[in-house]
Scaffold this motif. Structure first.
Motif, PDB file in Angstrom:
ATOM      1  N   VAL A  58      30.910   0.050  30.805  1.00 49.83           N
ATOM      2  CA  VAL A  58      31.266  -0.988  31.783  1.00 49.83           C
ATOM      3  C   VAL A  58      30.406  -0.845  33.042  1.00 49.83           C
ATOM      4  O   VAL A  58      29.921  -1.827  33.602  1.00 49.83           O
ATOM      5  N   LEU A  59      30.186   0.393  33.476  1.00 53.97           N
ATOM      6  CA  LEU A  59      29.342   0.625  34.651  1.00 53.97           C
ATOM      7  C   LEU A  59      27.893   0.233  34.381  1.00 53.97           C
ATOM      8  O   LEU A  59      27.222  -0.348  35.244  1.00 53.97           O
ATOM      9  N   VAL A  60      27.400   0.522  33.182  1.00 56.44           N
ATOM     10  CA  VAL A  60      26.036   0.115  32.811  1.00 56.44           C
ATOM     11  C   VAL A  60      25.946  -1.406  32.815  1.00 56.44           C
ATOM     12  O   VAL A  60      24.979  -1.983  33.332  1.00 56.44           O
ATOM     13  N   LEU A  61      26.952  -2.073  32.258  1.00 54.23           N
ATOM     14  CA  LEU A  61      26.984  -3.542  32.270  1.00 54.23           C
ATOM     15  C   LEU A  61      26.955  -4.064  33.701  1.00 54.23           C
ATOM     16  O   LEU A  61      26.212  -5.002  34.020  1.00 54.23           O
ATOM     17  N   ASP A  62      27.741  -3.464  34.583  1.00 58.58           N
ATOM     18  CA  ASP A  62      27.788  -3.880  35.986  1.00 58.58           C
ATOM     19  C   ASP A  62      26.428  -3.705  36.659  1.00 58.58           C
ATOM     20  O   ASP A  62      25.977  -4.582  37.404  1.00 58.58           O
ATOM     21  N   ILE A  63      25.776  -2.582  36.419  1.00 62.35           N
ATOM     22  CA  ILE A  63      24.465  -2.326  37.012  1.00 62.35           C
ATOM     23  C   ILE A  63      23.472  -3.380  36.539  1.00 62.35           C
ATOM     24  O   ILE A  63      22.763  -3.999  37.334  1.00 62.35           O
ATOM     25  N   ALA A  64      23.423  -3.604  35.225  1.00 60.68           N
ATOM     26  CA  ALA A  64      22.456  -4.550  34.669  1.00 60.68           C
ATOM     27  C   ALA A  64      22.739  -5.984  35.108  1.00 60.68           C
ATOM     28  O   ALA A  64      21.834  -6.702  35.547  1.00 60.68           O
ATOM     29  N   ALA A  65      23.986  -6.404  35.012  1.00 63.17           N
ATOM     30  CA  ALA A  65      24.336  -7.771  35.401  1.00 63.17           C
ATOM     31  C   ALA A  65      24.077  -7.989  36.889  1.00 63.17           C
ATOM     32  O   ALA A  65      23.614  -9.061  37.304  1.00 63.17           O
ATOM     33  N   GLY A  66      24.337  -6.966  37.695  1.00 61.82           N
ATOM     34  CA  GLY A  66      24.098  -7.073  39.130  1.00 61.82           C
ATOM     35  C   GLY A  66      22.634  -7.253  39.477  1.00 61.82           C
ATOM     36  O   GLY A  66      22.302  -7.911  40.466  1.00 61.82           O
ATOM     37  N   CYS A  67      21.743  -6.666  38.677  1.00 64.09           N
ATOM     38  CA  CYS A  67      20.298  -6.867  38.903  1.00 64.09           C
ATOM     39  C   CYS A  67      19.964  -8.350  38.933  1.00 64.09           C
ATOM     40  O   CYS A  67      19.214  -8.816  39.777  1.00 64.09           O
ATOM     41  N   VAL A  68      20.544  -9.098  37.976  1.00 62.55           N
ATOM     42  CA  VAL A  68      20.247 -10.521  37.848  1.00 62.55           C
ATOM     43  C   VAL A  68      21.063 -11.335  38.856  1.00 62.55           C
ATOM     44  O   VAL A  68      20.534 -12.217  39.530  1.00 62.55           O
ATOM     45  N   ALA A  69      22.355 -11.031  38.976  1.00 64.53           N
ATOM     46  CA  ALA A  69      23.226 -11.800  39.878  1.00 64.53           C
ATOM     47  C   ALA A  69      22.731 -11.769  41.318  1.00 64.53           C
ATOM     48  O   ALA A  69      22.782 -12.774  42.027  1.00 64.53           O
ATOM     49  N   ASN A  70      22.228 -10.618  41.739  1.00 69.16           N
ATOM     50  CA  ASN A  70      21.800 -10.484  43.130  1.00 69.16           C
ATOM     51  C   ASN A  70      20.536 -11.284  43.439  1.00 69.16           C
ATOM     52  O   ASN A  70      20.213 -11.494  44.602  1.00 69.16           O
ATOM     53  N   PHE A  71      19.816 -11.734  42.416  1.00 70.35           N
ATOM     54  CA  PHE A  71      18.651 -12.579  42.634  1.00 70.35           C
ATOM     55  C   PHE A  71      19.015 -14.057  42.757  1.00 70.35           C
ATOM     56  O   PHE A  71      18.176 -14.871  43.117  1.00 70.35           O
ATOM     57  N   THR A  72      20.243 -14.423  42.437  1.00 71.68           N
ATOM     58  CA  THR A  72      20.599 -15.836  42.485  1.00 71.68           C
ATOM     59  C   THR A  72      20.767 -16.298  43.933  1.00 71.68           C
ATOM     60  O   THR A  72      21.208 -15.525  44.797  1.00 71.68           O
ATOM     61  N   PRO A  73      20.413 -17.557  44.209  1.00 72.52           N
ATOM     62  CA  PRO A  73      20.584 -18.068  45.574  1.00 72.52           C
ATOM     63  C   PRO A  73      22.022 -17.966  46.075  1.00 72.52           C
ATOM     64  O   PRO A  73      22.253 -17.651  47.233  1.00 72.52           O
ATOM     65  N   SER A  74      23.005 -18.195  45.201  1.00 75.69           N
ATOM     66  CA  SER A  74      24.400 -18.167  45.630  1.00 75.69           C
ATOM     67  C   SER A  74      24.832 -16.783  46.110  1.00 75.69           C
ATOM     68  O   SER A  74      25.419 -16.642  47.189  1.00 75.69           O
ATOM     69  N   THR A  75      24.534 -15.746  45.328  1.00 78.42           N
ATOM     70  CA  THR A  75      24.905 -14.389  45.739  1.00 78.42           C
ATOM     71  C   THR A  75      24.102 -13.968  46.957  1.00 78.42           C
ATOM     72  O   THR A  75      24.640 -13.382  47.913  1.00 78.42           O
ATOM     73  N   ASN A  76      22.807 -14.272  46.953  1.00 83.29           N
ATOM     74  CA  ASN A  76      21.945 -13.947  48.090  1.00 83.29           C
ATOM     75  C   ASN A  76      22.478 -14.581  49.371  1.00 83.29           C
ATOM     76  O   ASN A  76      22.621 -13.915  50.395  1.00 83.29           O
TER      77      ASN A  76
END
Length: 195
Positions: A58-76
């Motif tokens: 679950v932590l690995v999933l969170d790390i990986a998904a966060g890499c992509v999510a943090n690049f989105t304009p909405s999260t940024n």
């Protein structure tokens, strides 16, 4: 592109609104990295209690998904409007140490990766609003990637997750990718190409 309003409890992860395609990409990437981690670290995970392996994945999933999510304009944009939240987000990220502890591998390396990532992310975050922020973030990320093979006790699976952790916190998150910065000729341009 069709977007979804995000539930307020998930704003810290996805921002306030995300295109459906972005959400799918975020979740698919996180799941794919977890699957690759499972295949790569199979013997290590097989010797663990089921709950330790599950929490690590679950932590690995969170790390990986966060890499992509943090690049989105909405999260940024969500964090650009809330600088204090950005500091809290950086401070609470010790996932790589937890993964190392759970799988019982590369613990010293995990602590080194965590310390470097948090210190570098804090420096990058201090440059918010400055044109040099992206360059400094990229430079520090490259230095971190170059140092990973030098760390003792990192399996290939832990090296990959350590690199993704650095990408997530140090560059994907700490850099404000869609800010307005002055161009060299004095005109204002949009960094990241967002119109």
């Amino acid at each position: 592109m069709r977007s979804l309003r995000i539930h307020p409890h998930l704003h810290d992860v996805f921002g306030e609104e995300q295109p459906v395609a972005y959400l799918a990409a975020i979740l698919l990437f996180g799941a794919a990295v977890s699957a690759v981690f499972t295949l790569s670290a199979g013997p290590l995970l097989a010797d663990l209690a089921w709950w330790r392996a599950a929490v690590a994945l679950v932590l690995v999933l969170d790390i990986a998904a966060g890499c992509v999510a943090n690049f989105t304009p909405s999260t940024n944009d969500f964090y650009a409007a809330r600088p204090r939240n950005r500091w809290v987000f950086i401070a609470i990220h010790f996932h790589i140490v937890l993964v190392a502890l759970l799988v019982g591998s590369g613990i010293a390396a995990g602590v080194i990766v965590w310390a470097y990532t948090i210190a570098a992310a804090a420096l990058v975050n201090r440059l918010a609003g400055q044109g040099a922020q992206t360059f400094v973030g990229g430079l520090l990320l490259a230095v971190g990637f170059a140092g990973l093979p030098l760390l003792p006790g990192l399996t290939p699976a832990m090296m990959a997750v350590s690199g993704l952790f650095m990408l997530k916190v140090l560059f994907s998150f700490a850099v404000d990718h869609y800010r307005t910065v002055p161009a060299h000729d004095g005109q204002v341009s949009k960094n990241g190409g967002r119109g």
